[in-house]
Design a protein around this motif. Sequence first.
Motif, mmCIF file in Angstrom:
data_model
loop_
_atom_site.group_PDB
_atom_site.id
_atom_site.type_symbol
_atom_site.label_atom_id
_atom_site.label_comp_id
_atom_site.label_asym_id
_atom_site.label_seq_id
_atom_site.Cartn_x
_atom_site.Cartn_y
_atom_site.Cartn_z
ATOM 1 N N ILE A 129 9.799 85.920 -22.933
ATOM 2 C CA ILE A 129 11.108 85.367 -22.548
ATOM 3 C C ILE A 129 12.124 86.488 -22.318
ATOM 4 O O ILE A 129 12.977 86.389 -21.435
ATOM 5 C CB ILE A 129 11.628 84.323 -23.573
ATOM 6 C CG1 ILE A 129 12.850 83.585 -23.026
ATOM 7 C CG2 ILE A 129 11.946 84.955 -24.906
ATOM 8 C CD1 ILE A 129 12.563 82.689 -21.857
ATOM 9 N N ALA B 123 11.364 87.819 -18.904
ATOM 10 C CA ALA B 123 11.841 86.862 -17.901
ATOM 11 C C ALA B 123 13.349 86.975 -17.721
ATOM 12 O O ALA B 123 13.844 87.021 -16.584
ATOM 13 C CB ALA B 123 11.455 85.436 -18.317
ATOM 14 N N LYS C 276 9.749 81.834 -16.550
ATOM 15 C CA LYS C 276 8.812 82.006 -17.669
ATOM 16 C C LYS C 276 7.362 81.856 -17.208
ATOM 17 O O LYS C 276 6.512 82.668 -17.599
ATOM 18 C CB LYS C 276 9.161 81.019 -18.789
ATOM 19 C CG LYS C 276 8.275 81.110 -20.001
ATOM 20 C CD LYS C 276 8.916 81.873 -21.110
ATOM 21 C CE LYS C 276 8.166 81.749 -22.425
ATOM 22 N NZ LYS C 276 6.894 82.429 -22.505
#
Length: 124
Positions: free
Chosen positions: A30, A33, A40
Motif C-alpha cells: 500500500i 501504491a 493496489k
Amino acid sequence: MIKNELNSSKEDYLETILILRNKKGSCLSIDVANYLGFSKPSVSAAVKKLESQYLITRDNNGELFLTDSGKEIAEKIYERHIILTRVLKDIGVSDEVAENDACGIEHILSDEAFSCLKKHIDGK
C-alpha cells in the motif's frame, strides 16, 4: 510494452521500496501504491512478479524486503536519479522538471555514459 518499459517499471518498484524503507524503516504494498500513485491491484501483481524473480521477499505481515540482487538494482537506479536530478537543477532546470526527467533518463542511460557523467561531476 517494449522490453525497456518493462525494465523501467521493475526498476521503479525496486527504487521505491528502497526509498520507503530508508524513509520509514518499513514498506508495504500500500505504501508503494500511494508513493507511485498506482492501484493496489497493479502493485500486488508487480510485487508477485518481483518475488518470482527473487528481487524482493515479503514477510507474514506483508512487509517488503529487497533481496541482495534487488537492492543492487535499486541502489544503482537511485544513485542515477540523485545525480541526474542534481545535474539538471545545476544547469537551470526547475525542480519538478528535473525530478521527472531524471526519472526517465535514469533507466535508459548506459553504464558507460553514467560513469563518464559521474567522473565529470567529481572533477568539478
